[in-house]
Each structure stands twice: as C-alpha cells, then as structure tokens.
Write a protein that holds these residues in place. Structure first.
Motif, PDB file in Angstrom:
ATOM      1  N   GLY A  97      56.964 -64.908  11.496  1.00  0.00           N
ATOM      2  CA  GLY A  97      56.566 -65.667  12.668  1.00  0.00           C
ATOM      3  C   GLY A  97      55.943 -64.712  13.679  1.00  0.00           C
ATOM      4  N   ALA A  98      55.702 -65.220  14.867  1.00  0.00           N
ATOM      5  CA  ALA A  98      55.059 -64.422  15.912  1.00  0.00           C
ATOM      6  C   ALA A  98      55.928 -63.228  16.293  1.00  0.00           C
ATOM      7  CB  ALA A  98      54.805 -65.285  17.138  1.00  0.00           C
ATOM      8  N   LEU A  99      55.294 -62.067  16.463  1.00  0.00           N
ATOM      9  CA  LEU A  99      55.962 -60.847  16.876  1.00  0.00           C
ATOM     10  C   LEU A  99      55.243 -60.255  18.077  1.00  0.00           C
ATOM     11  CD1 LEU A  99      56.299 -59.161  13.352  1.00  0.00           C
ATOM     12  CD2 LEU A  99      58.121 -60.287  14.635  1.00  0.00           C
ATOM     13  N   SER A 100      55.994 -59.560  18.921  1.00  0.00           N
ATOM     14  CA  SER A 100      55.360 -58.867  20.047  1.00  0.00           C
ATOM     15  C   SER A 100      54.653 -57.622  19.512  1.00  0.00           C
ATOM     16  CB  SER A 100      56.418 -58.457  21.077  1.00  0.00           C
ATOM     17  OG  SER A 100      57.249 -57.433  20.547  1.00  0.00           O
ATOM     18  N   ASP A 101      53.777 -57.057  20.315  1.00  0.00           N
ATOM     19  CA  ASP A 101      53.095 -55.833  19.912  1.00  0.00           C
ATOM     20  C   ASP A 101      54.100 -54.714  19.645  1.00  0.00           C
ATOM     21  OD1 ASP A 101      50.655 -57.096  20.144  1.00  0.00           O
ATOM     22  OD2 ASP A 101      50.160 -56.198  22.095  1.00  0.00           O
ATOM     23  N   GLU A 102      55.143 -54.646  20.472  1.00  0.00           N
ATOM     24  CA  GLU A 102      56.174 -53.628  20.290  1.00  0.00           C
ATOM     25  C   GLU A 102      56.911 -53.815  18.969  1.00  0.00           C
ATOM     26  OE1 GLU A 102      55.951 -55.536  23.141  1.00  0.00           O
ATOM     27  OE2 GLU A 102      54.989 -53.993  24.379  1.00  0.00           O
ATOM     28  N   GLN A 103      57.226 -55.058  18.621  1.00  0.00           N
ATOM     29  CA  GLN A 103      57.904 -55.335  17.349  1.00  0.00           C
ATOM     30  C   GLN A 103      57.024 -54.947  16.167  1.00  0.00           C
ATOM     31  OE1 GLN A 103      58.670 -59.499  18.277  1.00  0.00           O
ATOM     32  NE2 GLN A 103      60.867 -59.126  18.004  1.00  0.00           N
ATOM     33  N   VAL A 137      49.468 -48.330   3.692  1.00  0.00           N
ATOM     34  CA  VAL A 137      48.759 -49.358   4.447  1.00  0.00           C
ATOM     35  C   VAL A 137      49.765 -50.483   4.680  1.00  0.00           C
ATOM     36  CG1 VAL A 137      46.919 -51.074   4.384  1.00  0.00           C
ATOM     37  CG2 VAL A 137      46.548 -48.804   3.383  1.00  0.00           C
ATOM     38  N   THR A 138      49.878 -50.938   5.919  1.00  0.00           N
ATOM     39  CA  THR A 138      50.802 -52.024   6.244  1.00  0.00           C
ATOM     40  C   THR A 138      50.033 -53.134   6.940  1.00  0.00           C
ATOM     41  OG1 THR A 138      52.591 -50.433   6.535  1.00  0.00           O
ATOM     42  CG2 THR A 138      52.955 -52.639   7.413  1.00  0.00           C
ATOM     43  N   ILE A 139      50.219 -54.345   6.449  1.00  0.00           N
ATOM     44  CA  ILE A 139      49.570 -55.527   7.023  1.00  0.00           C
ATOM     45  C   ILE A 139      50.660 -56.502   7.461  1.00  0.00           C
ATOM     46  CG2 ILE A 139      48.056 -57.508   6.551  1.00  0.00           C
ATOM     47  CD1 ILE A 139      46.570 -54.861   6.426  1.00  0.00           C
ATOM     48  N   ILE A 140      50.522 -57.025   8.665  1.00  0.00           N
ATOM     49  CA  ILE A 140      51.438 -58.060   9.146  1.00  0.00           C
ATOM     50  C   ILE A 140      50.634 -59.348   9.275  1.00  0.00           C
ATOM     51  CG2 ILE A 140      52.895 -58.857  11.041  1.00  0.00           C
ATOM     52  CD1 ILE A 140      53.417 -55.874  11.676  1.00  0.00           C
ATOM     53  N   LYS A 141      51.096 -60.369   8.581  1.00  0.00           N
ATOM     54  CA  LYS A 141      50.462 -61.691   8.656  1.00  0.00           C
ATOM     55  C   LYS A 141      51.395 -62.604   9.438  1.00  0.00           C
ATOM     56  CE  LYS A 141      48.234 -61.217   4.147  1.00  0.00           C
ATOM     57  NZ  LYS A 141      48.114 -61.796   2.807  1.00  0.00           N
ATOM     58  N   GLU A 142      50.963 -62.989  10.624  1.00  0.00           N
ATOM     59  CA  GLU A 142      51.769 -63.891  11.442  1.00  0.00           C
ATOM     60  C   GLU A 142      51.449 -65.338  11.078  1.00  0.00           C
ATOM     61  OE1 GLU A 142      52.746 -62.289  15.673  1.00  0.00           O
ATOM     62  OE2 GLU A 142      50.641 -61.818  15.221  1.00  0.00           O
ATOM     63  N   VAL A 143      52.498 -66.104  10.893  1.00  0.00           N
ATOM     64  CA  VAL A 143      52.361 -67.507  10.534  1.00  0.00           C
ATOM     65  C   VAL A 143      53.083 -68.331  11.604  1.00  0.00           C
ATOM     66  CG1 VAL A 143      52.837 -69.247   8.766  1.00  0.00           C
ATOM     67  CG2 VAL A 143      52.376 -66.883   8.088  1.00  0.00           C
ATOM     68  N   SER A 144      52.424 -69.321  12.119  1.00  0.00           N
ATOM     69  CA  SER A 144      53.036 -70.188  13.116  1.00  0.00           C
ATOM     70  C   SER A 144      54.298 -70.840  12.556  1.00  0.00           C
ATOM     71  CB  SER A 144      52.040 -71.276  13.529  1.00  0.00           C
ATOM     72  OG  SER A 144      52.685 -72.317  14.215  1.00  0.00           O
ATOM     73  N   ASP A 145      55.313 -70.984  13.409  1.00  0.00           N
ATOM     74  CA  ASP A 145      56.563 -71.626  12.989  1.00  0.00           C
ATOM     75  C   ASP A 145      56.345 -73.053  12.491  1.00  0.00           C
ATOM     76  OD1 ASP A 145      57.950 -69.353  13.591  1.00  0.00           O
ATOM     77  OD2 ASP A 145      58.887 -70.125  15.409  1.00  0.00           O
ATOM     78  N   LYS A 146      55.238 -73.658  12.860  1.00  0.00           N
ATOM     79  CA  LYS A 146      54.953 -75.023  12.402  1.00  0.00           C
ATOM     80  C   LYS A 146      54.205 -75.030  11.076  1.00  0.00           C
ATOM     81  CE  LYS A 146      55.057 -77.123  16.915  1.00  0.00           C
ATOM     82  NZ  LYS A 146      54.490 -78.102  17.806  1.00  0.00           N
ATOM     83  N   ASN A 147      53.832 -73.840  10.582  1.00  0.00           N
ATOM     84  CA  ASN A 147      53.057 -73.764   9.346  1.00  0.00           C
ATOM     85  C   ASN A 147      53.861 -73.337   8.126  1.00  0.00           C
ATOM     86  OD1 ASN A 147      50.803 -74.602  10.701  1.00  0.00           O
ATOM     87  ND2 ASN A 147      49.906 -72.593  10.895  1.00  0.00           N
ATOM     88  N   PHE A 148      55.156 -73.159   8.268  1.00  0.00           N
ATOM     89  CA  PHE A 148      55.982 -72.942   7.086  1.00  0.00           C
ATOM     90  C   PHE A 148      57.374 -73.472   7.339  1.00  0.00           C
ATOM     91  CE2 PHE A 148      56.576 -68.957   9.384  1.00  0.00           C
ATOM     92  CZ  PHE A 148      57.881 -68.584   9.141  1.00  0.00           C
ATOM     93  N   GLY A 149      58.104 -73.709   6.265  1.00  0.00           N
ATOM     94  CA  GLY A 149      59.397 -74.349   6.416  1.00  0.00           C
ATOM     95  C   GLY A 149      60.435 -73.863   5.434  1.00  0.00           C
ATOM     96  N   ILE A 150      61.664 -74.282   5.704  1.00  0.00           N
ATOM     97  CA  ILE A 150      62.819 -74.003   4.862  1.00  0.00           C
ATOM     98  C   ILE A 150      63.571 -75.313   4.692  1.00  0.00           C
ATOM     99  CG2 ILE A 150      65.034 -72.792   4.696  1.00  0.00           C
ATOM    100  CD1 ILE A 150      63.868 -70.613   6.471  1.00  0.00           C
ATOM    101  N   GLY A 151      63.928 -75.636   3.475  1.00  0.00           N
ATOM    102  CA  GLY A 151      64.737 -76.830   3.226  1.00  0.00           C
ATOM    103  C   GLY A 151      64.102 -78.120   3.698  1.00  0.00           C
ATOM    104  N   GLY A 152      62.786 -78.183   3.631  1.00  0.00           N
ATOM    105  CA  GLY A 152      62.093 -79.405   4.002  1.00  0.00           C
ATOM    106  C   GLY A 152      61.843 -79.573   5.492  1.00  0.00           C
ATOM    107  N   LYS A 153      62.149 -78.540   6.290  1.00  0.00           N
ATOM    108  CA  LYS A 153      61.935 -78.602   7.733  1.00  0.00           C
ATOM    109  C   LYS A 153      61.075 -77.419   8.160  1.00  0.00           C
ATOM    110  CE  LYS A 153      66.574 -80.397   8.500  1.00  0.00           C
ATOM    111  NZ  LYS A 153      67.881 -80.080   9.088  1.00  0.00           N
ATOM    112  N   THR A 154      60.250 -77.652   9.195  1.00  0.00           N
ATOM    113  CA  THR A 154      59.465 -76.539   9.718  1.00  0.00           C
ATOM    114  C   THR A 154      60.404 -75.561  10.438  1.00  0.00           C
ATOM    115  OG1 THR A 154      58.992 -77.748  11.756  1.00  0.00           O
ATOM    116  CG2 THR A 154      57.335 -77.882   9.991  1.00  0.00           C
ATOM    117  N   ILE A 155      59.984 -74.312  10.490  1.00  0.00           N
ATOM    118  CA  ILE A 155      60.812 -73.268  11.078  1.00  0.00           C
ATOM    119  C   ILE A 155      61.113 -73.542  12.548  1.00  0.00           C
ATOM    120  CG2 ILE A 155      60.882 -70.808  11.682  1.00  0.00           C
ATOM    121  CD1 ILE A 155      61.298 -71.373   8.713  1.00  0.00           C
ATOM    122  N   ASP A 156      60.172 -74.114  13.289  1.00  0.00           N
ATOM    123  CA  ASP A 156      60.454 -74.404  14.698  1.00  0.00           C
ATOM    124  C   ASP A 156      61.629 -75.358  14.848  1.00  0.00           C
ATOM    125  OD1 ASP A 156      58.777 -76.490  13.712  1.00  0.00           O
ATOM    126  OD2 ASP A 156      58.039 -76.935  15.727  1.00  0.00           O
TER     127      ASP A 156
END
Length: 69
Positions: free
Chosen positions: A9-15, A39-58
C-alpha cells in the motif's frame, strides 16, 4: 544483478528509503553479493485495488481498527 520487488500500500518517502536500505543490506549479507549490484523496485497499490478474503484492503483496515483501537 539481484532484483527485489515489493508490492504494498502507500508508503511515505521515509518508509520507502528505509525499506530499500534494509532489504538491500540484508539481501547482500545473505547472498554475499555487494549492495551496489541490487535493484529494488517498490510498486504502490491503492488499498481499493487489492483485497484479502473477498474484501478490499481499505475495508479490512477499517474493520481491524474498530476491533483494535
């Protein structure tokens, strides 16, 4: 050249900076490969764009916060 990918999910620049630093350090130690080769890549995904157990992360986060104030 080792390639590390993190999807989260979203991370701060410091994180992001700390995550890249620590993942590179530990991976370098374990693999015995110089940190400069990683090489390290961070892919941020909106909490509304993925889910667990049939529910969105938000929604999962909201339910968790109600149970664990």
């Amino acid at each position: 050249m080792p390639y590390i990918t993190v999807e989260s999910g979203a991370l701060s620049d410091e994180q992001k900076e700390e995550l890249i630093k620590q993942l590179t350090k530990v991976s370098s130690e374990i693999m015995n490969v110089p940190q400069e080769f990683f090489v390290t890549i961070i892919k941020e995904v909106s909490d509304k764009n993925f889910g667990i157990g049939g529910k969105t992360i938000d929604k999962v986060k909201k339910e968790y916060m109600k149970k664990h104030p």
